[in-house]
Every structure is written in C-alpha cells, then in structure tokens.
Design a protein around this motif. Structure first.
Motif, PDB file in Angstrom:
ATOM      1  N   GLU A 382      48.898  37.500  47.907  1.00 49.18           N
ATOM      2  CA  GLU A 382      49.817  36.937  46.919  1.00 49.18           C
ATOM      3  C   GLU A 382      49.354  35.586  46.374  1.00 49.18           C
ATOM      4  O   GLU A 382      49.017  34.677  47.139  1.00 49.18           O
ATOM      5  CB  GLU A 382      51.173  36.757  47.605  1.00 49.18           C
ATOM      6  CG  GLU A 382      52.241  36.137  46.763  1.00 49.18           C
ATOM      7  CD  GLU A 382      53.482  35.812  47.583  1.00 49.18           C
ATOM      8  OE1 GLU A 382      54.382  35.171  47.046  1.00 49.18           O
ATOM      9  OE2 GLU A 382      53.535  36.204  48.757  1.00 49.18           O
ATOM     10  N   GLY A 383      49.303  35.485  45.058  1.00 51.77           N
ATOM     11  CA  GLY A 383      49.080  34.185  44.411  1.00 51.77           C
ATOM     12  C   GLY A 383      47.639  33.692  44.392  1.00 51.77           C
ATOM     13  O   GLY A 383      47.360  32.658  43.808  1.00 51.77           O
ATOM     14  N   ILE A 384      46.717  34.406  45.028  1.00 56.42           N
ATOM     15  CA  ILE A 384      45.330  33.899  45.071  1.00 56.42           C
ATOM     16  C   ILE A 384      44.340  34.935  44.533  1.00 56.42           C
ATOM     17  O   ILE A 384      43.147  34.724  44.575  1.00 56.42           O
ATOM     18  CB  ILE A 384      44.908  33.517  46.518  1.00 56.42           C
ATOM     19  CG1 ILE A 384      45.076  34.712  47.470  1.00 56.42           C
ATOM     20  CG2 ILE A 384      45.649  32.314  47.026  1.00 56.42           C
ATOM     21  CD1 ILE A 384      44.341  34.526  48.786  1.00 56.42           C
ATOM     22  N   THR A 385      44.879  36.074  44.061  1.00 57.81           N
ATOM     23  CA  THR A 385      43.989  37.183  43.704  1.00 57.81           C
ATOM     24  C   THR A 385      43.689  37.230  42.211  1.00 57.81           C
ATOM     25  O   THR A 385      44.587  37.083  41.390  1.00 57.81           O
ATOM     26  CB  THR A 385      44.645  38.518  44.135  1.00 57.81           C
ATOM     27  OG1 THR A 385      44.904  38.445  45.517  1.00 57.81           O
ATOM     28  CG2 THR A 385      43.739  39.698  43.842  1.00 57.81           C
ATOM     29  N   GLU A 386      42.414  37.426  41.892  1.00 60.53           N
ATOM     30  CA  GLU A 386      42.018  37.710  40.509  1.00 60.53           C
ATOM     31  C   GLU A 386      41.302  39.050  40.527  1.00 60.53           C
ATOM     32  O   GLU A 386      40.494  39.299  41.423  1.00 60.53           O
ATOM     33  CB  GLU A 386      41.001  36.682  40.019  1.00 60.53           C
ATOM     34  CG  GLU A 386      41.580  35.440  39.413  1.00 60.53           C
ATOM     35  CD  GLU A 386      40.462  34.466  39.070  1.00 60.53           C
ATOM     36  OE1 GLU A 386      39.697  34.740  38.144  1.00 60.53           O
ATOM     37  OE2 GLU A 386      40.360  33.452  39.769  1.00 60.53           O
ATOM     38  N   LEU A 387      41.594  39.890  39.554  1.00 60.35           N
ATOM     39  CA  LEU A 387      40.855  41.153  39.468  1.00 60.35           C
ATOM     40  C   LEU A 387      39.733  40.972  38.462  1.00 60.35           C
ATOM     41  O   LEU A 387      39.952  40.448  37.365  1.00 60.35           O
ATOM     42  CB  LEU A 387      41.787  42.282  39.028  1.00 60.35           C
ATOM     43  CG  LEU A 387      42.904  42.636  40.021  1.00 60.35           C
ATOM     44  CD1 LEU A 387      43.735  43.786  39.496  1.00 60.35           C
ATOM     45  CD2 LEU A 387      42.336  42.979  41.387  1.00 60.35           C
ATOM     46  N   LEU A 388      38.530  41.390  38.843  1.00 62.67           N
ATOM     47  CA  LEU A 388      37.387  41.252  37.951  1.00 62.67           C
ATOM     48  C   LEU A 388      37.055  42.646  37.400  1.00 62.67           C
ATOM     49  O   LEU A 388      36.634  43.532  38.142  1.00 62.67           O
ATOM     50  CB  LEU A 388      36.189  40.668  38.697  1.00 62.67           C
ATOM     51  CG  LEU A 388      36.423  39.324  39.409  1.00 62.67           C
ATOM     52  CD1 LEU A 388      35.201  38.932  40.231  1.00 62.67           C
ATOM     53  CD2 LEU A 388      36.728  38.228  38.403  1.00 62.67           C
ATOM     54  N   HIS A 389      37.273  42.812  36.122  1.00 60.78           N
ATOM     55  CA  HIS A 389      37.096  44.135  35.515  1.00 60.78           C
ATOM     56  C   HIS A 389      35.709  44.277  34.916  1.00 60.78           C
ATOM     57  O   HIS A 389      35.189  43.340  34.337  1.00 60.78           O
ATOM     58  CB  HIS A 389      38.046  44.338  34.334  1.00 60.78           C
ATOM     59  CG  HIS A 389      39.423  43.875  34.606  1.00 60.78           C
ATOM     60  ND1 HIS A 389      40.395  44.734  34.978  1.00 60.78           N
ATOM     61  CD2 HIS A 389      39.976  42.646  34.564  1.00 60.78           C
ATOM     62  CE1 HIS A 389      41.503  44.049  35.156  1.00 60.78           C
ATOM     63  NE2 HIS A 389      41.271  42.776  34.918  1.00 60.78           N
ATOM     64  N   HIS A 390      35.201  45.469  35.007  1.00 55.26           N
ATOM     65  CA  HIS A 390      33.954  45.791  34.308  1.00 55.26           C
ATOM     66  C   HIS A 390      34.039  47.256  33.918  1.00 55.26           C
ATOM     67  O   HIS A 390      34.491  48.078  34.722  1.00 55.26           O
ATOM     68  CB  HIS A 390      32.759  45.526  35.224  1.00 55.26           C
ATOM     69  CG  HIS A 390      31.462  45.547  34.492  1.00 55.26           C
ATOM     70  ND1 HIS A 390      30.896  46.708  34.015  1.00 55.26           N
ATOM     71  CD2 HIS A 390      30.630  44.537  34.139  1.00 55.26           C
ATOM     72  CE1 HIS A 390      29.755  46.414  33.414  1.00 55.26           C
ATOM     73  NE2 HIS A 390      29.578  45.101  33.467  1.00 55.26           N
ATOM     74  N   GLU A 391      33.581  47.567  32.692  1.00 59.30           N
ATOM     75  CA  GLU A 391      33.734  48.950  32.222  1.00 59.30           C
ATOM     76  C   GLU A 391      33.021  49.961  33.126  1.00 59.30           C
ATOM     77  O   GLU A 391      33.409  51.127  33.194  1.00 59.30           O
ATOM     78  CB  GLU A 391      33.212  49.073  30.781  1.00 59.30           C
ATOM     79  CG  GLU A 391      31.736  48.775  30.678  1.00 59.30           C
ATOM     80  CD  GLU A 391      31.303  48.241  29.311  1.00 59.30           C
ATOM     81  OE1 GLU A 391      32.167  47.894  28.515  1.00 59.30           O
ATOM     82  OE2 GLU A 391      30.081  48.182  29.098  1.00 59.30           O
ATOM     83  N   ILE A 398      37.895  42.575  43.697  1.00 62.52           N
ATOM     84  CA  ILE A 398      39.003  41.695  44.089  1.00 62.52           C
ATOM     85  C   ILE A 398      38.428  40.346  44.492  1.00 62.52           C
ATOM     86  O   ILE A 398      37.582  40.274  45.385  1.00 62.52           O
ATOM     87  CB  ILE A 398      39.789  42.311  45.265  1.00 62.52           C
ATOM     88  CG1 ILE A 398      40.286  43.711  44.879  1.00 62.52           C
ATOM     89  CG2 ILE A 398      40.933  41.412  45.681  1.00 62.52           C
ATOM     90  CD1 ILE A 398      40.731  44.540  46.073  1.00 62.52           C
ATOM     91  N   LYS A 399      38.901  39.300  43.820  1.00 65.54           N
ATOM     92  CA  LYS A 399      38.426  37.954  44.151  1.00 65.54           C
ATOM     93  C   LYS A 399      39.621  37.140  44.636  1.00 65.54           C
ATOM     94  O   LYS A 399      40.612  36.995  43.912  1.00 65.54           O
ATOM     95  CB  LYS A 399      37.827  37.318  42.890  1.00 65.54           C
ATOM     96  CG  LYS A 399      37.428  35.882  43.062  1.00 65.54           C
ATOM     97  CD  LYS A 399      36.746  35.374  41.796  1.00 65.54           C
ATOM     98  CE  LYS A 399      36.500  33.895  41.856  1.00 65.54           C
ATOM     99  NZ  LYS A 399      37.700  33.068  41.896  1.00 65.54           N
ATOM    100  N   CYS A 400      39.558  36.665  45.860  1.00 65.28           N
ATOM    101  CA  CYS A 400      40.616  35.800  46.386  1.00 65.28           C
ATOM    102  C   CYS A 400      39.996  34.426  46.565  1.00 65.28           C
ATOM    103  O   CYS A 400      39.283  34.189  47.547  1.00 65.28           O
ATOM    104  CB  CYS A 400      41.144  36.318  47.712  1.00 65.28           C
ATOM    105  SG  CYS A 400      41.870  37.938  47.576  1.00 65.28           S
ATOM    106  N   GLN A 401      40.244  33.556  45.620  1.00 65.14           N
ATOM    107  CA  GLN A 401      39.577  32.243  45.566  1.00 65.14           C
ATOM    108  C   GLN A 401      38.068  32.436  45.744  1.00 65.14           C
ATOM    109  O   GLN A 401      37.451  33.068  44.915  1.00 65.14           O
ATOM    110  CB  GLN A 401      40.214  31.293  46.562  1.00 65.14           C
ATOM    111  CG  GLN A 401      41.645  30.992  46.097  1.00 65.14           C
ATOM    112  CD  GLN A 401      42.321  29.897  46.853  1.00 65.14           C
ATOM    113  OE1 GLN A 401      41.757  29.244  47.703  1.00 65.14           O
ATOM    114  NE2 GLN A 401      43.587  29.682  46.539  1.00 65.14           N
TER     115      GLN A 401
END
Ligand SMILES: Cc1cc2nc3c(=O)[nH]c(=O)nc-3n(C[C@H](O)[C@H](O)[C@H](O)COP(=O)(O)O)c2cc1C
Ligand SMILES: Nc1ncnc2c1ncn2[C@@H]1O[C@H](COP(=O)(O)OP(=O)(O)OP(=O)(O)O)[C@@H](O)[C@H]1O
Ligand SMILES: [Mg+2]
Length: 509
Positions: A382-391, A398-401
């Motif tokens: 929660e609150g620290i996740t960024e999703l990195l998309h690529h086609e 999944i990037k958590c900090q």
C-alpha cells in the motif's frame, strides 16, 4: 432516497459492492454509537463528498431498518442529524470553502466550523460535545491511511476517539463512479484538473490532465474523473512554482552529471525453498549480476531466502537501505508459497491493499479465473507501489520504492523482462546507466602461495579495481580476474601483474 436508488439502478456491479460495504460500515457505526456521539469530518474534497452522500443513505437505511414494522420513516430522508465538522483554514482554496458552505446549506448540515489545528480543534469539540466516533473520507493510498482499518482508534498523541473510514477500500475510480452515477455536485476545482486537494500552497492541477495551451497561453486541464491511473491522483500535490518531474518525486535520484560518475549498487534476492533444498539451481542471479555490470552497476550482495514472509522481509529490509536498488524474484504468483510481495510490504512496514489497475491486468490474463476483490494476487504493498508498463510485458513490473519485483521464472523471461525494465527505467530517469564494467581474465600455472604476494601488491596499488582469483579445478590453472570501469586502469593492472609474475607466467584468456 435518491442515492440508494441511483446505485440500485446502476449496472456497475463493482460500485454496488463498494456502496453496500460502505453503507454497512456506516450502519454498524450508527448501531454502536448514538447519533449525538458521532461526527462527520467534511472538507468539500471529493472523498468527503462521497462520504456525505453515503452517510445520508446509511442514516436513511438505518432509520428505515428501525422503523420497518411501524412503516414510519418521518423526515429521515431530509433530516441528516450527524454533527458535521469543518476545519476551516485561511490557506484553503476559496472554491473548496464555498462548496463546503453551499453543500452544508443544501443538505441542512449541522456544521461546526473549527478554526484551530486538527488536534486542538478536536479537543475543543470533545469538551463541548460527547463525540466518540468520527467518519472520515480516508482511502487506501492516502499517506495517512497506512495501518488503518475501517474502524481505527485515533493515533497515540491524539484525543481518544474512533476513526470510522467507510470508503477506506475505495479506489480513485470508485469515487468518480459514485459521484457521476449519483449525479451529485462536487467542488468545481475537480473539473479544472485538480485530482486531490490540499492547501493553496501545496496543490496544483495534475500535470497528467494537462491537454494543451489555449490561445491566451493559459494551460487547459481535463476533469479529474478522466485521470486514467488513480495511483497518480496526488501528482498535483507539489509546491507551486517547482516543476519537478514525476519520476523525481517518486524516486530519490537527482538528475545531474555527478550521478553518472557515482557508483550505483544493487543487491539481488532469489526467493525459493527449492533453491535452498538444492532441487533447483538458480541461474537468474548470475545473469542479473552480469546485466547490472553491463549498465555500470556494482552488485554488493546476492541472497537466497525461503518462501516465507519474514525471511523475505528481513532480507529486503536490510538490503534496501544499503543499496540503490534491490532486485527480487521467485515466489510471485497465486500459489500458497508465493509470499514475496507480502514480504516486501512487511519490509516497508505497509500492508497489502487491492490495486485496481493490477487486478485489471490479471483479469485480462486470467479471465474468469481472476476473482476480483478476493484475488490476493491483485493486492500490492500500500502507498509505495508503482507499476511499470511495457507493451512487451503481459503484466507490469512492480516497483516498491527501490525494490523491483521481477516476475520472471526462467532465464528467457528474465532476458525480455530486463530489456523492458532498462528501457522503462532509463527513459523516466529511475535508473542511471553509467560506464559499464569491463573485465580481464588472466591465467597462470603458479601455485596459490606463489601468486598470493604479487596479487596482494596489485590489490593495494589499484584500489579502484576488483582483483580476484579462483580455480575451476584443484589441479587446474589459477584464473585471475580484474574488473573495473576504466580500460586503461585494467590494462595497467594487467601489465603490473605480468611484470610481477615474470615473463611467460601469465596469459590472457
Ligand atoms: C477529524 C480528523 C481526525 C484525525 N485523526 C488523526 C489521527 O488519529 N491520527 C493522525 O495521525 N492524523 C489524524 N488526522 C490528520 C489526517 O490524518 C491528515 O493529516 C489530514 O487529514 C491532512 O491530510 P492531507 O495532507 O492529505 O490534506 C485527523 C484529521 C481529521 C480531520
Ligand atoms: N479541513 C478539514 N476539515 C474536515 N475534515 C477534513 C479536513 N481535511 C481532511 N479532512 C478529512 O480527511 C479526509 C481525507 O482528506 P483528503 O484530502 O485525503 O480527502 P478529500 O479532501 O475528501 O479529497 P481529495 O483527496 O480530493 O483532497 C477527508 O475526506 C475528511 O474526512
Ligand atoms: Mg483533500
């Protein structure tokens, strides 16, 4: 009751579920506390506007439940008796202020305007009224939501009361689905690109909604409900006048040339009981090390841990604070042993929360087998996740900090995941590519004892290089490795070794 009717008539199943759950929480709270002992914290923001209408519906349904036998609902529909509190501040947007006042008037809210800070204001409120529970529009992903449940006592150091958070599990999209389905008014700033509203000093329109410059060179923004990725709702919460790029906010790196010269370090964690049992040999770790060296990053540590939340959490916690980045793989998926993501959450001290966007990807991938809200795979820290998309990726990374969770389970997948990762992370400045490491390997038939002294002299003469030695077989030749970033230094070290070992004692592989 128009809100209840609008939701019942809607065919948005997800919204109906969220609505029913929120109204259930409200009704439980109203059953636990007499209405004079509850308050509603309203500030004209979108989340508290949702909450206002849920409370109106919840109160109505609560009264309807009580009066089921008599059929007497009286004025429950028009009368909303829950005390409403608004902490008015001189740094609030005038649009927020006027919306709050207008709404209070329209719905006949009994509103207390408090012009003190939150804590002193609450203390004053509790002296004047027997309030024991306060409804808040806090949602998962808000910085202050970490660790909260739907019913959470106030934090230590705050006056004692119960925080009731009926929309804690609502996503950004749920909020807009509700406001638009119920056709209720919301503050006009949300139609001007604002997606989350704090004070006039720290809030600007969300750059992700900026569409073009109009003729008078003013920026034009799309409405808040068009923001495609709810996790970026707070991207407009920056100081005015700073045009910090998004990636610089989400990542600690500064972008100046000094970083190209600095040495970045990474650690690699493999998760898998099968590796520790010796059933499976891990090949991905060494490949990752080579890949990291090829982009100029030093690898400080490789660890293998058990498929166990605490083992993963311990390792991640230790390595994330001493490395620029940590790469972790294994134990990601729907199996009972797949606990890596939960371990990462624990390492950061946050809990797992449903991620609507990730769930969407999984649904795409798994179809009917993805069970919506109950799908634990769709829960992310929660609150620290960024999703990195690529086609080229079926599921985002999944990037958590500074921790990257790789989903690859074999070398081929790792190869393609790595290429996507590098492309994504370098293009948005999350990873800096520096001078790659180069390596020279030399071989000698000298014994370890003979090689020890000259090698130790070279190590102290070239502290910027990694000088190592190993044998593939006890009787075989000794292989000396020299790794570093400057080819000229490596050549100088190799020359120095040759002269120390004597002519013909060393040859290059
Ligand atoms: C009624 C009320 C109760 C609050 N209770 C707590 C609390 O118990 N613990 C806490 O850390 N913050 C509490 N806060 C502060 C909020 O968590 C948060 O700091 C505030 O809403 C500002 O959020 P923003 O920075 O997103 O605008 C409370 C705020 C309000 C209005
Ligand atoms: N000044 C305030 N007065 C009363 N309640 C407040 C105030 N600030 C925050 N709150 C409470 O805290 C909750 C969370 O605030 P937050 O800013 O995250 O949401 P919001 O203001 O409703 O919407 P937005 O995210 O668009 O700003 C609000 O829904 C409200 O219940
Ligand atoms: Mg707000």
């Amino acid at each position: 009751m128009e809100i209840d009717k609008a939701i019942r008539e809607s065919d948005d199943i997800r919204l109906k579920t969220k609505y029913n759950n929120a109204v259930h929480v409200i009704q439980r709270a109203l059953a636990l506390y007499p209405v004079e002992e509850v308050a509603f914290s309203f500030n004209g923001g979108k989340d508290s506007t949702v909450l206002l209408h849920l409370l109106r519906a919840g109160h109505y349904l609560h009264e309807a439940g009580k009066n089921l036998s008599s059929g007497n609902l009286g004025d429950a529909e028009i009368n909303f008796p829950v005390r409403t509190i608004y902490f008015e501040s001189p740094s609030a947007f005038p649009e927020i202020n006027s919306f709050t006042y207008d709404t209070a008037f329209i719905y006949k809210l009994q509103m207390d305007i408090i012009r003190l800070d939150f804590k002193s204001g609450l203390e004053a409120l509790f002296k004047a009224h027997p309030i024991r529970a306060i409804f808040l529009g806090v949602r998962i992903g808000d910085p202050t939501a970490v660790g909260q449940e739907q019913f959470s006592p106030s934090s230590p150091g705050w006056p004692p009361f119960m925080r009731v958070n009926p929309i804690l599990d609502w996503s950004y999209r749920d909020v807009w689905a509700f406001l638009l389905t119920c056709k209720v008014q919301y503050c006009s700033l949300y139609d001007q690109g604002y997606t989350s509203i704090g004070s006039i000093h720290d809030t600007v329109p969300n750059a992700l909604l900026c569409q073009s410059k109009t003729s008078n060179s003013e920026q034009n923004y799309k409405p808040a409900y068009l923001l495609p990725d709810g996790r970026l709702e707070r991207a407009g919460r920056v100081k005015k006048g700073t045009s910090q790029p998004l990636h610089a906010i989400s990542n600690g790196f500064k972008h100046d040339d000094s970083h190209l010269k600095r040495m970045f370090t990474a650690s690699v964690i493999a998760v898998g009981d099968e590796i520790l049992f010796g059933t499976v040999e891990d090949r991905m770790g060494s490949i990752l090390c080579r890949k990291l060296h090829s982009v100029g990053w030093a690898v400080s540590h490789i660890a293998v841990t058990r498929n166990d939340v605490d083992s993963v959490a311990d390792e991640v916690e230790r390595l994330k604070s001493t490395n620029d980045m940590v790469f972790i793989y294994g134990g990601v998926g729907p199996l009972p042993s797949d606990l890596t993501v939960a371990g990462v959450a624990k390492a950061f001290g946050v809990r797992m929360a449903p991620d609507e966007e990730f769930e969407e990807y999984l649904r795409h991938l798994l179809g009917e087998r993805c069970t919506g809200d109950r799908n634990e795979m769709a829960q992310l820290p929660e609150g620290i996740t960024e999703l990195l998309h690529h086609e080229k990726l079926r599921v985002p990374l999944i990037k958590c900090q500074n921790v990257i969770i790789l989903t690859a389970t074999n070398v081929a997948e790792l190869e393609s995941e790595w290429d996507c990762l590098i492309e994504l992370m370098t293009s948005n400045g999350l990873l800096v590519i520096t001078e790659p490491f180069v390596s020279k390997r030399l071989t000698t038939t000298l014994s370890d004892v003979e090689a020890a002294q000259p090698l130790s002299e070279i190590c102290s003469k070239f502290p910027d290089l990694y000088v190592g030695a190993y044998r593939e077989a006890r009787g075989g030749s000794l292989i000396i490795t020299v790794d570093g970033k400057e080819k000229s230094r490596i050549a100088a070290a190799a020359d120095a070794l040759c002269s120390k070992f004597g002519v013909g004692a060393l040859s290059e592989i």
